[in-house]
Enzyme design. Structure first.
Site, PDB file in Angstrom:
ATOM      1  N   LYS A  60      13.859 -51.853   0.393  1.00 38.11           N
ATOM      2  CA  LYS A  60      13.803 -52.729   1.566  1.00 38.11           C
ATOM      3  C   LYS A  60      12.423 -53.357   1.700  1.00 38.11           C
ATOM      4  CE  LYS A  60      16.333 -49.445   4.337  1.00 38.11           C
ATOM      5  NZ  LYS A  60      15.542 -48.255   4.018  1.00 38.11           N
ATOM      6  N   LYS A  63       3.938 -44.800  -1.903  1.00 39.61           N
ATOM      7  CA  LYS A  63       3.722 -45.574  -0.668  1.00 39.61           C
ATOM      8  C   LYS A  63       2.245 -45.678  -0.323  1.00 39.61           C
ATOM      9  CE  LYS A  63       7.996 -46.124   0.981  1.00 39.61           C
ATOM     10  NZ  LYS A  63       9.122 -46.169   1.785  1.00 39.61           N
ATOM     11  N   LYS A  67      12.114 -49.568  -8.417  1.00 39.74           N
ATOM     12  CA  LYS A  67      13.311 -49.406  -7.600  1.00 39.74           C
ATOM     13  C   LYS A  67      13.507 -50.612  -6.666  1.00 39.74           C
ATOM     14  CE  LYS A  67      13.177 -46.916  -3.651  1.00 39.74           C
ATOM     15  NZ  LYS A  67      13.738 -46.256  -2.482  1.00 39.74           N
TER      16      LYS A  67
HETATM   17  N1  AQP Z   1      17.226 -48.771  -5.301  1.00 42.33           N
HETATM   18  C1  AQP Z   1      18.005 -47.762  -4.930  1.00 42.33           C
HETATM   19  N2  AQP Z   1      18.939 -47.283  -5.776  1.00 42.33           N
HETATM   20  C2  AQP Z   1      19.741 -46.250  -5.412  1.00 42.33           C
HETATM   21  N3  AQP Z   1      19.682 -45.649  -4.202  1.00 42.33           N
HETATM   22  C3  AQP Z   1      18.760 -46.099  -3.321  1.00 42.33           C
HETATM   23  N4  AQP Z   1      18.433 -45.731  -2.070  1.00 42.33           N
HETATM   24  C4  AQP Z   1      17.445 -46.502  -1.614  1.00 42.33           C
HETATM   25  N5  AQP Z   1      17.082 -47.401  -2.567  1.00 42.33           N
HETATM   26  C5  AQP Z   1      17.884 -47.167  -3.640  1.00 42.33           C
HETATM   27  C6  AQP Z   1      19.093 -44.650  -1.343  1.00 42.33           C
HETATM   28  O1  AQP Z   1      19.401 -45.118  -0.038  1.00 42.33           O
HETATM   29  C7  AQP Z   1      19.316 -44.020   0.870  1.00 42.33           C
HETATM   30  C8  AQP Z   1      18.549 -44.383   2.088  1.00 42.33           C
HETATM   31  O2  AQP Z   1      17.229 -44.659   1.787  1.00 42.33           O
HETATM   32  P1  AQP Z   1      16.162 -44.821   2.955  1.00 42.33           P
HETATM   33  O3  AQP Z   1      16.252 -46.145   3.552  1.00 42.33           O
HETATM   34  O4  AQP Z   1      16.271 -43.724   3.928  1.00 42.33           O
HETATM   35  O5  AQP Z   1      14.856 -44.600   2.187  1.00 42.33           O
HETATM   36  P2  AQP Z   1      14.352 -45.177   0.823  1.00 42.33           P
HETATM   37  O6  AQP Z   1      14.967 -44.388  -0.275  1.00 42.33           O
HETATM   38  O7  AQP Z   1      12.870 -45.161   0.892  1.00 42.33           O
HETATM   39  O8  AQP Z   1      14.926 -46.647   0.821  1.00 42.33           O
HETATM   40  P3  AQP Z   1      14.130 -47.976   0.621  1.00 42.33           P
HETATM   41  O9  AQP Z   1      15.144 -49.092   0.640  1.00 42.33           O
HETATM   42  O10 AQP Z   1      13.240 -47.917  -0.551  1.00 42.33           O
HETATM   43  O11 AQP Z   1      13.313 -48.066   1.977  1.00 42.33           O
HETATM   44  P4  AQP Z   1      11.772 -48.353   2.204  1.00 42.33           P
HETATM   45  O12 AQP Z   1      11.424 -49.585   1.434  1.00 42.33           O
HETATM   46  O13 AQP Z   1      11.622 -48.521   3.667  1.00 42.33           O
HETATM   47  O14 AQP Z   1      11.051 -47.131   1.718  1.00 42.33           O
HETATM   48  C9  AQP Z   1      18.739 -42.842   0.108  1.00 42.33           C
HETATM   49  O15 AQP Z   1      19.792 -41.973  -0.245  1.00 42.33           O
HETATM   50  C10 AQP Z   1      18.149 -43.479  -1.112  1.00 42.33           C
HETATM   51  O16 AQP Z   1      18.136 -42.598  -2.200  1.00 42.33           O
END
Ligand code: AQP
Length: 327
Positions: free
Chosen positions: A198, A111, A195
């Site tokens: 969002k 990040k 990955k």
């Molecule tokens: N691409 C992915 N594949 C599998 N699992 C995923 N998770 C997120 N992206 C994938 C799982 O979703 C849960 C919640 O995630 P989060 O929103 O709390 O944080 P994150 O992992 O940082 O998700 P994002 O979508 O990537 O958010 P941003 O972009 O805001 O950082 C977790 O269990 C995660 O493993």
């Protein structure tokens, strides 16, 4: 009954990665474990976010939880910011952690690398894992269902729990991460090395609540290789392997079965099959989300959930305060 806890941060529109890697697991486990599922809205503040957007994302997230089948009679559903003990134990966990271990977290490195050279790095990103440790340890959770990206944070939580227990005597349950066998990492459709996220490229991300014509278009133009052979090989064919993972997670068929089924079919036919399955599943989900948002049940559910979660959190935090000498 063993306890399980997980949450998602309302930082943007939910993705198919959140659905497959996290939410689908919650549904499977809700009969087997005592579950707490929360909206990680404090974590959503780690990068700048507009208040109106945060409110909308929060409402969408709770609606998606319910639409996917999380049953508030069985699962404690709540908003992190409604239970102030998260922030309080978060501070104690920050005091119990080292700068070195926090700077080694992959998500922190990823990040901060994305923030431009001129941008300042918000402290919240750095202490994200200590707040996450507090989220987990407050409730004595035994298991934490997460995608691969979050596994390292659960491992750090284990270290912090063990460190605290050793220093102050047995206080926290040391939790274990659980990752799905298929779908622990759904990749971006436009860059399958990365990955699906969002906050990543819109073209490569399938959003749960987007217009399904757009979803179909993104799947049909997903980046693949040019040998036209449907085969699982994450190293040499990450695009096709990612689509196979998505299809397998949504249909329940194994990757081997799917490879057999689509042998010789060609990428166009295969992508269409993936698009059909994804769009059918999302159409049903979107219909239910709309129903829930029109029904006014959300506030009550969150209020009840916050009461139950606060009761547990208060008890735990007071034990911690006693151990460290604040009470
Ligand atoms: N691409 C992915 N594949 C599998 N699992 C995923 N998770 C997120 N992206 C994938 C799982 O979703 C849960 C919640 O995630 P989060 O929103 O709390 O944080 P994150 O992992 O940082 O998700 P994002 O979508 O990537 O958010 P941003 O972009 O805001 O950082 C977790 O269990 C995660 O493993």
């Amino acid at each position: 009954m063993k306890r399980m806890l997980s949450g998602i941060k309302p930082t943007g529109q939910l993705t198919l990665g959140n659905y497959i890697g996290a939410i689908k697991q919650f549904i499977e486990y809700q009969d087997e474990y005592e579950m707490l599922v929360f909206i990680a809205d404090l974590h959503a503040l780690t990068l700048p976010i507009d208040a109106k957007e945060l409110r909308k994302n929060t409402k969408d997230l709770i609606s998606v939880y319910l639409a996917c089948g999380l049953n508030p009679e069985k699962v404690t559903l709540f908003k992190q910011s409604d239970v102030h003990e998260h922030a309080e134990l978060g501070y104690i966990m920050a005091c119990n952690s080292y700068m070195g271990e926090l700077s080694r977290m992959t998500q922190y490195k990823d990040k901060t690398a994305r923030i431009s050279d001129h941008g300042s790095i918000p402290t919240g990103i750095f202490i994200y894992p200590t707040l996450m440790a507090a989220d987990i340890l407050l409730y004595d959770a035994d298991y934490i269902p997460v995608g691969l990206d979050q596994k390292q944070h659960v491992e750090l939580t284990r270290d912090l729990a063990i460190r605290f227990n050793n220093h102050y005597s047995e206080t926290f349950i040391v939790p274990e991460p659980i990752t799905p066998k298929t779908g622990a990492k759904i990749s971006s459709l436009s860059n399958p090395e990365k990955k699906m996220s969002k906050s990543e490229s819109e073209k490569g991300t399938l959003y749960l609540l987007e217009d399904l014509a757009i979803t179909r278009k993104k799947i049909m133009s997903a980046v693949t290789d040019c040998d036209n052979e449907i085969k699982y090989d994450m190293e040499h064919k990450p695009g096709i392997s990612n689509l196979l993972t998505i299809l397998s997670s949504l249909t329940g068929k194994s990757i081997d079965e799917l490879v057999q089924e689509y042998q010789g079919a060609g990428y166009g036919t295969f992508k269409k099959a993936v698009a059909d399955v994804v769009c059918n599943e999302l159409a049903e989900l979107q219909r239910k989300v709309k129903e829930i948002q029109e029904s006014n049940i959300i506030e009550n559910i969150l209020e009840e959930g916050a009461k139950k979660a606060s009761y547990l959190a208060r008890k735990k935090l007071s034990k911690v305060y006693r151990k460290i000498g604040l009470q």
